[in-house]
Design a protein around this motif. Structure first.
Motif, PDB file in Angstrom:
ATOM      1  N   LYS A   8      16.086  30.938 -11.312  1.00 13.31           N
ATOM      2  CA  LYS A   8      15.416  30.789 -10.018  1.00 13.31           C
ATOM      3  C   LYS A   8      14.329  31.850  -9.887  1.00 13.31           C
ATOM      4  O   LYS A   8      14.525  32.996 -10.301  1.00 13.31           O
ATOM      5  CB  LYS A   8      16.446  30.915  -8.889  1.00 13.31           C
ATOM      6  CG  LYS A   8      15.870  30.514  -7.543  1.00 13.31           C
ATOM      7  CD  LYS A   8      16.878  30.596  -6.422  1.00 13.31           C
ATOM      8  CE  LYS A   8      16.156  30.339  -5.104  1.00 13.31           C
ATOM      9  NZ  LYS A   8      17.004  30.438  -3.949  1.00 13.31           N
ATOM     10  N   ASN A   9      13.197  31.455  -9.304  1.00 11.59           N
ATOM     11  CA  ASN A   9      12.015  32.314  -9.091  1.00 11.59           C
ATOM     12  C   ASN A   9      11.240  32.614 -10.379  1.00 11.59           C
ATOM     13  O   ASN A   9      10.251  33.341 -10.342  1.00 11.59           O
ATOM     14  CB  ASN A   9      12.375  33.631  -8.382  1.00 11.59           C
ATOM     15  CG  ASN A   9      12.882  33.389  -6.972  1.00 11.59           C
ATOM     16  OD1 ASN A   9      12.450  32.435  -6.317  1.00 11.59           O
ATOM     17  ND2 ASN A   9      13.811  34.212  -6.515  1.00 11.59           N
ATOM     18  N   GLN A  10      11.679  32.051 -11.515  1.00 10.24           N
ATOM     19  CA  GLN A  10      10.915  32.236 -12.758  1.00 10.24           C
ATOM     20  C   GLN A  10       9.642  31.398 -12.692  1.00 10.24           C
ATOM     21  O   GLN A  10       9.634  30.289 -12.163  1.00 10.24           O
ATOM     22  CB  GLN A  10      11.758  31.792 -13.959  1.00 10.24           C
ATOM     23  CG  GLN A  10      11.106  32.099 -15.305  1.00 10.24           C
ATOM     24  CD  GLN A  10      12.012  31.695 -16.472  1.00 10.24           C
ATOM     25  OE1 GLN A  10      13.242  31.722 -16.357  1.00 10.24           O
ATOM     26  NE2 GLN A  10      11.418  31.322 -17.580  1.00 10.24           N
ATOM     27  N   LEU A  34      11.590  19.310 -13.874  1.00 12.05           N
ATOM     28  CA  LEU A  34      11.240  20.002 -12.626  1.00 12.05           C
ATOM     29  C   LEU A  34      10.349  19.096 -11.780  1.00 12.05           C
ATOM     30  O   LEU A  34       9.374  18.513 -12.285  1.00 12.05           O
ATOM     31  CB  LEU A  34      10.493  21.305 -12.926  1.00 12.05           C
ATOM     32  CG  LEU A  34      11.340  22.491 -13.399  1.00 12.05           C
ATOM     33  CD1 LEU A  34      10.432  23.611 -13.909  1.00 12.05           C
ATOM     34  CD2 LEU A  34      12.248  23.030 -12.292  1.00 12.05           C
ATOM     35  N   PHE A  35      10.691  18.983 -10.495  1.00 16.43           N
ATOM     36  CA  PHE A  35       9.865  18.244  -9.542  1.00 16.43           C
ATOM     37  C   PHE A  35       8.990  19.236  -8.784  1.00 16.43           C
ATOM     38  O   PHE A  35       9.497  20.223  -8.241  1.00 16.43           O
ATOM     39  CB  PHE A  35      10.736  17.467  -8.557  1.00 16.43           C
ATOM     40  CG  PHE A  35      11.543  16.374  -9.214  1.00 16.43           C
ATOM     41  CD1 PHE A  35      10.919  15.242  -9.723  1.00 16.43           C
ATOM     42  CD2 PHE A  35      12.928  16.476  -9.320  1.00 16.43           C
ATOM     43  CE1 PHE A  35      11.660  14.226 -10.330  1.00 16.43           C
ATOM     44  CE2 PHE A  35      13.673  15.476  -9.920  1.00 16.43           C
ATOM     45  CZ  PHE A  35      13.030  14.342 -10.431  1.00 16.43           C
ATOM     46  N   VAL A  36       7.672  18.951  -8.767  1.00 17.98           N
ATOM     47  CA  VAL A  36       6.720  19.892  -8.155  1.00 17.98           C
ATOM     48  C   VAL A  36       5.871  19.173  -7.099  1.00 17.98           C
ATOM     49  O   VAL A  36       4.949  18.428  -7.447  1.00 17.98           O
ATOM     50  CB  VAL A  36       5.790  20.526  -9.226  1.00 17.98           C
ATOM     51  CG1 VAL A  36       4.975  21.667  -8.612  1.00 17.98           C
ATOM     52  CG2 VAL A  36       6.578  20.997 -10.439  1.00 17.98           C
ATOM     53  N   THR A  50      12.261  27.020  -7.637  1.00 20.02           N
ATOM     54  CA  THR A  50      12.791  27.371  -6.307  1.00 20.02           C
ATOM     55  C   THR A  50      14.237  26.931  -6.111  1.00 20.02           C
ATOM     56  O   THR A  50      14.999  27.576  -5.416  1.00 20.02           O
ATOM     57  CB  THR A  50      11.937  26.727  -5.199  1.00 20.02           C
ATOM     58  OG1 THR A  50      11.850  25.313  -5.454  1.00 20.02           O
ATOM     59  CG2 THR A  50      10.540  27.323  -5.145  1.00 20.02           C
ATOM     60  N   LYS A  51      14.619  25.806  -6.737  1.00 18.01           N
ATOM     61  CA  LYS A  51      15.976  25.279  -6.556  1.00 18.01           C
ATOM     62  C   LYS A  51      16.391  24.607  -7.859  1.00 18.01           C
ATOM     63  O   LYS A  51      15.698  23.701  -8.333  1.00 18.01           O
ATOM     64  CB  LYS A  51      15.969  24.269  -5.403  1.00 18.01           C
ATOM     65  CG  LYS A  51      17.341  23.822  -4.967  1.00 18.01           C
ATOM     66  CD  LYS A  51      17.239  22.884  -3.768  1.00 18.01           C
ATOM     67  CE  LYS A  51      18.599  22.425  -3.294  1.00 18.01           C
ATOM     68  NZ  LYS A  51      18.499  21.484  -2.168  1.00 18.01           N
ATOM     69  N   GLY A  57      15.509  20.336 -11.310  1.00 22.39           N
ATOM     70  CA  GLY A  57      15.247  21.364 -10.306  1.00 22.39           C
ATOM     71  C   GLY A  57      13.934  21.109  -9.584  1.00 22.39           C
ATOM     72  O   GLY A  57      13.209  20.163  -9.894  1.00 22.39           O
ATOM     73  N   TYR A  58      13.645  21.974  -8.609  1.00 22.90           N
ATOM     74  CA  TYR A  58      12.383  21.909  -7.864  1.00 22.90           C
ATOM     75  C   TYR A  58      11.597  23.194  -8.097  1.00 22.90           C
ATOM     76  O   TYR A  58      12.180  24.256  -8.282  1.00 22.90           O
ATOM     77  CB  TYR A  58      12.642  21.722  -6.365  1.00 22.90           C
ATOM     78  CG  TYR A  58      13.160  20.350  -6.020  1.00 22.90           C
ATOM     79  CD1 TYR A  58      12.288  19.315  -5.712  1.00 22.90           C
ATOM     80  CD2 TYR A  58      14.535  20.086  -6.032  1.00 22.90           C
ATOM     81  CE1 TYR A  58      12.771  18.043  -5.405  1.00 22.90           C
ATOM     82  CE2 TYR A  58      15.025  18.816  -5.734  1.00 22.90           C
ATOM     83  CZ  TYR A  58      14.127  17.799  -5.424  1.00 22.90           C
ATOM     84  OH  TYR A  58      14.609  16.545  -5.129  1.00 22.90           O
ATOM     85  N   ALA A  59      10.271  23.067  -8.072  1.00 20.18           N
ATOM     86  CA  ALA A  59       9.417  24.243  -8.262  1.00 20.18           C
ATOM     87  C   ALA A  59       8.230  24.173  -7.316  1.00 20.18           C
ATOM     88  O   ALA A  59       7.840  23.083  -6.880  1.00 20.18           O
ATOM     89  CB  ALA A  59       8.943  24.314  -9.709  1.00 20.18           C
ATOM     90  N   ARG A  60       7.680  25.338  -6.986  1.00 19.44           N
ATOM     91  CA  ARG A  60       6.510  25.405  -6.104  1.00 19.44           C
ATOM     92  C   ARG A  60       5.246  25.519  -6.950  1.00 19.44           C
ATOM     93  O   ARG A  60       5.197  26.308  -7.901  1.00 19.44           O
ATOM     94  CB  ARG A  60       6.627  26.594  -5.159  1.00 19.44           C
ATOM     95  CG  ARG A  60       5.502  26.637  -4.118  1.00 19.44           C
ATOM     96  CD  ARG A  60       5.589  27.831  -3.200  1.00 19.44           C
ATOM     97  NE  ARG A  60       6.837  27.836  -2.454  1.00 19.44           N
ATOM     98  CZ  ARG A  60       7.670  28.865  -2.413  1.00 19.44           C
ATOM     99  NH1 ARG A  60       7.393  29.979  -3.066  1.00 19.44           N
ATOM    100  NH2 ARG A  60       8.791  28.788  -1.727  1.00 19.44           N
TER     101      ARG A  60
END
Length: 455
Positions: A8-10, A34-36, A50-51, A57-60
């Motif tokens: 997380k946060n990477q 990853l879904f962005v 982020t999750k 997972g999800y990313a910003r």
């Protein structure tokens, strides 16, 4: 989470390969999906995790290294914070292509339907200001009232001056209500404390008639200074025909409560789609994009191929929108809908259009239609327009047993459409063609009209 290729946060570099059904960019980091949100296919980006879940997972989105050719500049100033639209950052032609592909992939993956004729998505010449209904939650900031849509995945209200997909009248109404209600010291509803009064402002606009309805959803019966508030709204907003209060005192995120009363003006406003006129009440379900609704219904009428000799069943008929379109060309239309108020509206709309070749019944489609079948009522054409969860299995089996020549399936969810088409195909129908229609530009939603013919 142990065993995942990142924490997380990477921050990682991703190449975006696709869009998910929610309109999020899809990239893979060491095989992990990853879904962005905000990323587009073909882009190289820097994203921050982020999750993280086991499978995905999800990313910003932090930085776009290489933008896609389909990237557009969102015209809305609060687009990145508001959760109302998902695709303003994507060129409109690319949005239409994405929606067709979404339908195609669902049919193939879920319905196991290969090589189907799927037409290009019918888009809008001007894909802005298309919504005739706004449901705006009201909150407070530094003592003043605010109104806007929720930020994505939260209940934080993003205050807005205008929404570019709503009719301009809706913006005008929300701004007036905030100002006038604020002036009279009316407090916004607070979810946490279950205190305060004004929960939502709902606006409805007749595109063809210009008539406006304002619905004030309140946590309590009494509105302070109600007469003065109403009078000022009437004076401030040209075209307002109806001001209604809906009372919802429950701890819930459902917008409407059970009690509705007219504070001023009429109980209904009117609008037309094609040649058919509709009365719209505070609680009526009415399609929110009248321009595209007409195109969708014309396609349903074309697929029904009516000659004036057919009996038609319209399952999930709502306030009779599709039923009355079909009744223009059918011998008789039978509509069924679970919401009693909607059936009352449907009957009223039939009278309004002087159509006596329609019969409406209250109940679940999966209960009423089998009963009609047992009573010997057979349909030449069946039209279904179910909610997002699709058709009930019992209804599909009744359709198969009834053996209508044609089934027209109007859908707001390609996944459940694909599932149900598979059942109908296995039951002796051939899926002839599908027409996607862009009912909600700048969002990831797509409506479809599919034609099935008895083998």
């Amino acid at each position: 989470m142990a065993g995942l290729p990142l924490k997380k946060n990477q921050t990682v570099e991703l190449v975006i390969e696709d869009l998910s059904h929610e309109g999020n960019g899809v990239g893979r980091y060491q095989g992990y999906t990853l879904f962005v949100p905000g990323a587009l296919p073909g882009e190289t980006i820097i994203a921050k995790a982020t999750k993280l879940k086991k499978q995905f997972g999800y990313a910003r989105l932090m930085e776009i290294r290489e933008p896609a050719a389909s990237r557009a500049e969102p015209p809305c100033p609060i687009y990145k914070r508001c959760g109302g639209c998902m695709l303003q950052h994507m060129d409109y032609d690319a949005q239409l292509a994405f929606k067709r592909k979404l339908v195609e992939e669902n049919l193939r993956r879920i319905g196991k339907i290969e090589g189907a004729l799927i037409h290009p998505t019918i888009g809008m010449e001007d894909p802005w200001r298309y919504r005739n209904k706004a449901q705006v939650p009201i909150g407070e900031e530094e003592g003043g009232l605010i109104g806007g849509f929720y930020a994505q995945r939260s209940h934080e209200i993003i205050d807005m001056k205008e929404c570019l997909i709503q009719h301009e009248k809706s913006d005008e109404v929300v701004a007036c209500v905030k100002e006038i209600a604020g002036k009279y010291g009316i407090r916004a509803y607070d979810e946490e404390a279950h205190s305060g009064l004004l929960r939502h402002v709902v606006t409805k606009v007749g595109f063809a008639t210009g008539e406006v309805m304002i619905v004030l959803v309140t946590n309590g019966e009494r509105i302070p200074h109600a007469e003065a508030l109403v009078q000022e709204l009437v004076e401030a907003i040209p075209g307002v025909k109806s001001i209604v209060q809906n009372i919802n005192t429950k701890r819930t995120n459902v917008i409407f409560g059970d009690v509705t009363r007219v504070l001023w003006g009429e109980e209904y406003i009117y609008d037309t789609i094609g040649d058919v006129k509709f009365a719209i009440s505070a609680r009526s379900f009415y399609q929110v994009n009248p321009v595209q609704t007409e195109r969708l219904y014309k396609k349903a009428l074309e697929y029904a191929a009516l000659t004036g000799e057919e009996n038609v069943i319209d399952a999930y008929c709502g306030i009779g929108t599709i039923s009355l379109f079909l009744a223009q060309k059918a011998k008789h239309v039978f509509g069924v809908e679970i919401v009693p108020e909607a059936i009352e509206d449907a009957k009223r709309n039939a009278r309004l259009n002087e159509m006596d070749n329609v019969t409406f019944a209250v109940g679940e489609a999966e209960t009423v239609i089998p009963r009609w079948y047992e009573e010997g009522n057979v349909a030449d054409v069946i039209v279904v327009d179910p909610p997002r969860k699709g058709c009930d299995e019992k209804l599909l089996q009744t359709i198969i047993a009834m053996k209508p020549k044609r089934v027209v399936y109007v859908s707001c969810n390609p996944a459940t459409l694909a599932r149900d088409l598979r059942i109908l195909e296995d039951g002796g129908y051939k899926m002839a063609e599908v027409q996607p229609v862009d009912m909600f530009p700048h969002t990831a939603h797509v409506e479809c009209c599919a034609l099935l013919i008895k083998k």
